[in-house]
Every structure is written in structure tokens, then in C-alpha cells.
Design a protein around this motif. Structure first.
Motif, short mmCIF file in Angstrom:
data_model
loop_
_atom_site.label_atom_id
_atom_site.label_comp_id
_atom_site.label_asym_id
_atom_site.label_seq_id
_atom_site.Cartn_x
_atom_site.Cartn_y
_atom_site.Cartn_z
N VAL A 202 27.30 23.93 -13.84
CA VAL A 202 27.59 23.30 -15.13
C VAL A 202 28.24 21.93 -14.93
O VAL A 202 27.86 20.94 -15.56
N ALA A 203 29.24 21.86 -14.04
CA ALA A 203 29.92 20.59 -13.79
C ALA A 203 28.96 19.56 -13.21
O ALA A 203 29.03 18.37 -13.57
N SER A 204 28.07 19.98 -12.34
CA SER A 204 27.10 19.05 -11.75
C SER A 204 26.16 18.50 -12.80
O SER A 204 25.88 17.29 -12.84
N LEU A 205 25.66 19.37 -13.65
CA LEU A 205 24.71 18.93 -14.68
C LEU A 205 25.39 18.03 -15.71
O LEU A 205 24.80 17.05 -16.19
N LEU A 206 26.64 18.33 -16.04
CA LEU A 206 27.38 17.45 -16.95
C LEU A 206 27.61 16.08 -16.33
O LEU A 206 27.53 15.05 -17.01
N ALA A 207 27.92 16.07 -15.03
CA ALA A 207 28.11 14.79 -14.34
C ALA A 207 26.82 13.98 -14.34
O ALA A 207 26.84 12.76 -14.58
N LEU A 208 25.69 14.63 -14.09
CA LEU A 208 24.41 13.94 -14.12
C LEU A 208 24.10 13.42 -15.52
O LEU A 208 23.55 12.33 -15.67
N ALA A 209 24.48 14.21 -16.53
CA ALA A 209 24.25 13.77 -17.91
C ALA A 209 25.08 12.54 -18.25
O ALA A 209 24.59 11.60 -18.90
N ARG A 210 26.35 12.52 -17.78
CA ARG A 210 27.20 11.35 -18.05
C ARG A 210 26.62 10.10 -17.39
O ARG A 210 26.62 9.02 -17.98
N ILE A 245 29.86 11.69 0.68
CA ILE A 245 29.70 13.00 1.32
C ILE A 245 28.25 13.25 1.68
O ILE A 245 27.34 12.95 0.91
N GLY A 246 27.98 13.74 2.89
CA GLY A 246 26.62 13.92 3.36
C GLY A 246 26.13 15.32 3.15
O GLY A 246 26.90 16.24 2.87
N ALA A 247 24.85 15.50 3.29
CA ALA A 247 24.27 16.83 3.16
C ALA A 247 24.63 17.66 4.38
O ALA A 247 24.69 17.15 5.48
N ARG A 248 24.86 18.97 4.15
CA ARG A 248 25.20 19.85 5.25
C ARG A 248 24.34 21.11 5.20
O ARG A 248 24.82 22.21 5.39
N SER A 249 23.09 20.95 4.91
CA SER A 249 22.21 22.12 4.91
C SER A 249 21.67 22.34 6.32
O SER A 249 21.70 21.44 7.15
N SER A 250 21.20 23.55 6.58
CA SER A 250 20.71 23.88 7.91
C SER A 250 19.21 24.15 7.92
O SER A 250 18.69 24.73 8.85
N GLY A 251 18.53 23.75 6.86
CA GLY A 251 17.11 24.07 6.76
C GLY A 251 16.20 23.00 7.34
O GLY A 251 14.98 23.10 7.23
N GLY A 252 16.74 21.95 7.94
CA GLY A 252 15.91 20.91 8.51
C GLY A 252 15.35 19.96 7.48
O GLY A 252 14.47 19.15 7.78
N THR A 253 15.83 20.04 6.22
CA THR A 253 15.33 19.17 5.15
C THR A 253 16.47 18.36 4.55
O THR A 253 16.42 17.97 3.40
N ALA A 254 17.50 18.08 5.36
CA ALA A 254 18.68 17.39 4.84
C ALA A 254 18.33 16.03 4.28
O ALA A 254 18.82 15.63 3.23
N ASP A 258 18.99 14.99 0.47
CA ASP A 258 19.95 13.94 0.16
C ASP A 258 19.44 12.99 -0.91
O ASP A 258 20.23 12.28 -1.55
N LYS A 259 18.14 12.97 -1.11
CA LYS A 259 17.57 12.09 -2.13
C LYS A 259 17.69 12.68 -3.53
O LYS A 259 17.43 11.99 -4.51
N LEU A 260 18.08 13.96 -3.61
CA LEU A 260 18.13 14.64 -4.90
C LEU A 260 19.50 14.46 -5.55
O LEU A 260 20.51 14.89 -4.97
N PRO A 261 19.58 13.87 -6.74
CA PRO A 261 20.88 13.71 -7.41
C PRO A 261 21.61 15.03 -7.62
O PRO A 261 22.83 15.09 -7.49
N LEU A 262 20.86 16.10 -7.96
CA LEU A 262 21.51 17.38 -8.20
C LEU A 262 22.19 17.90 -6.93
O LEU A 262 23.31 18.41 -6.98
N TRP A 263 21.54 17.76 -5.78
CA TRP A 263 22.12 18.23 -4.52
C TRP A 263 23.38 17.43 -4.17
O TRP A 263 24.40 17.99 -3.77
N ARG A 264 23.33 16.12 -4.36
CA ARG A 264 24.50 15.30 -4.06
C ARG A 264 25.67 15.69 -4.96
O ARG A 264 26.81 15.80 -4.52
N GLU A 265 25.37 15.95 -6.23
CA GLU A 265 26.45 16.30 -7.17
C GLU A 265 26.97 17.70 -6.92
O GLU A 265 28.17 17.96 -7.03
N ILE A 266 26.07 18.63 -6.60
CA ILE A 266 26.48 20.00 -6.30
C ILE A 266 27.49 20.00 -5.15
O ILE A 266 28.50 20.72 -5.17
N GLN A 267 27.21 19.21 -4.12
CA GLN A 267 28.12 19.16 -2.97
C GLN A 267 29.51 18.69 -3.38
O GLN A 267 30.53 19.24 -2.92
#
Length: 283
Positions: A202-210, A245-254, A258-267
């Protein structure tokens, strides 16, 4: 677990004749317990709705407090009087550990175990702190016979919860939410309850909306004031850290994530929430 919870309650209200044949009192008690934010209250509400739609309906008596003009002992007496009046019924005591204090404990036990007939009453208590319950509540048979544990979600369950949000946003062309993002979110939210995960989304989506409405709000954070003034961390440092802050996923698709606004905000939101969790644990 959902199916088992429903079956437990349905079997009770469908089983009056069975209880009579077996010569046992037609009453039952259960406790929902576990860390906050993992579905105890929403499960109670869902069961209330299910019982309302039964034929015939089963009424619910929902108790959140024993405060009354005549005192908590009087409240206990009146609650069970009403439950017997409306039986068969579903009698709920939420936050049982804060409600059944030493001052009312003997009155409560007398209503549950006394000479009066409690046939048809399914009594449910909920608590975040099972270890703080009086042993007479938590361990005594015939009061609360069954205990259901609501734990923090494991990684697979956190990923399933992320997919739930993915499905909610599937018709939103402004939010890119690929499948690999669900796994990445699950990996960085270890130790989170469902409530904390919901807040992160919810906080991430609100931040993206702002940002979409008014542009970046990073500058506003400079004037927000530190959450913990004793932390000794400059606000500028916090803002810079959140912005970089950088991406810290382990799936090899960091790089892709990192290009996704939702992922950056979720972190960012997960980091903030984890700091709050750490402060709560320290207190």
C-alpha cells in the motif's frame, strides 16, 4: 487450514444429535494465536459471515472489552447470559490475554464450568501472546479444546501474497508487475507478517501515485523529521540511501527488476518497515 477451520465450526453446529448420543455437553472452545497481523481477526470475521449465511443462521456475540458501568465481573455474567439466550451461537473473546485478568478470572471460569448449561455455545478466544494466558485458559480441557496457530508467512506464502497483489493490479497499465517480481519481494520480506506485507504494498503504491501526480517527493522527506531523533543519522543520509538503494534479488534478473518503479519503491518501504520492526523488538 481454512477448510479445517470451517469444518471444525460446521461440525459443531451440525452435530447436536451426535453430542447427545455420546452423552457429552454440546459446547466447544478454541483459541486462535500467533504473532499479530497474520489473519486471526479476518478469519473470525469470515466465520461470522459464514455462520450468518447458514440455514438456520447462527448468531455471533463479539466481545472486545469487559468495561461496563457495573464492572467487568457483571459484564462476564451478562455476556454468558446472552450467549445462553441466543444459543446455538458463536461467542468471541478477542485479545483474550488482556481481557481475562486476575480480577475476573474466577467469574469467567465459573460461567464456563459452572452449573449452568452452555449447550450450543462455540467459544472462541484470540491472542497474540499465548504464553501470557493463564494456564487455566490455555491448558485446561473443556474450556478451549483446540488451538490454531497463525504464524508469519514462509517464503512460498509471501510469494503467493505478492501474486495476490499482482492479480489485483493486472488491469493497471501504469504498474509493471512481472512474475519474477513476486519471488524477489518474497525474498526480501523474511520475518514479515501479512499485515507488514500489506503495508509495504500500500505504501509503495501510494508513493508511486504521489510521484505520478506531483513529481518526485524526495525533497519533501528532507523536512519530515526523523522517526527516531536519538538514532544520530542525518536525514540527508537517509534520503540519499533511499534514493540509491540497489536491488538485492537472487534470481539473476536484478538489472531488469531495477528498472521497475514498483520494485524500487517496495525495497524502500521494506527497509523502513524492517527498521520499525527492529525498534519494536528492542522495546
Amino acid at each position: 487450514m481454512k477448510k479445517a477451520l470451517i469444518k471444525d465450526v460446521d461440525n459443531f453446529f451440525d452435530g447436536r444429535e451426535t453430542y447427545a448420543r455420546l452423552k457429552v455437553p454440546w459446547k466447544r472452545g478454541a483459541i486462535y494465536y500467533g504473532p499479530p497481523g497474520n489473519g486471526k481477526t479476518i478469519s473470525i470475521k469470515a466465520m461470522m459471515h459464514t455462520l450468518y449465511n447458514r440455514k438456520p443462521q447462527v448468531p455471533t456475540l463479539y466481545v472486545k472489552s469487559l468495561v461496563s458501568y457495573a464492572g467487568p465481573q457483571y459484564s462476564v455474567n451478562q455476556i454468558f447470559a446472552q450467549a445462553r439466550k441466543f444459543a446455538p451461537c458463536y461467542l468471541i473473546f478477542e485479545d483474550l490475554d488482556t481481557m481475562i485478568t486476575p480480577a475476573v478470572r474466577s467469574y469467567f471460569f465459573n460461567e464456563v464450568d459452572g452449573l449452568r448449561n452452555n449447550d450450543g455455545i462455540f467459544m472462541l478466544g484470540s491472542t497474540n501472546h499465548l504464553d501470557e494466558l493463564d494456564p487455566g485458559l490455555a491448558k485446561r480441557p473443556s474450556r478451549f479444546d483446540r488451538k490454531w496457530y497463525f504464524p508469519n508467512p514462509n517464503e512460498a506464502q509471501r510469494e503467493a501474497y505478492a501474486r495476490f497483489w499482482q492479480s489485483k493490479l493486472k488491469d493497471n497499465d501504469d504498474v509493471e508487475f512481472p512474475d519474477e517480481l513476486c519471488a524477489a519481494i518474497a525474498k526480501i520480506t523474511h520475518g514479515f507478517s501479512f499485515a507488514y506485507m500489506q503495508e509495504a504494498f500500500v505504501a509503495s503504491l501510494l508513493a508511486l501515485a504521489r510521484v505520478a501526480i506531483a513529481g518526485t517527493d524526495d525533497e519533501a522527506m528532507l523536512w519530515a523529521g526523523p522517526a527516531n531523533k536519538s538514532a544520530g543519522t542525518a536525514l540527508n543520509d537517509i534520503v540519499i540511501e533511499r534514493m540509491t538503494i540497489g536491488a538485492r534479488s537472487s534470481g539473476g534478473t536484478a538489472d531488469d527488476l531495477d528498472k521497475l518503479p514498483l520494485w524500487r519503491e517496495i525495497q524502500k518501504q521494506v527497509k523502513t518497515l524492517r527498521e520499525e520492526m527492529d525498534e519494536d523488538e528492542q522495546r
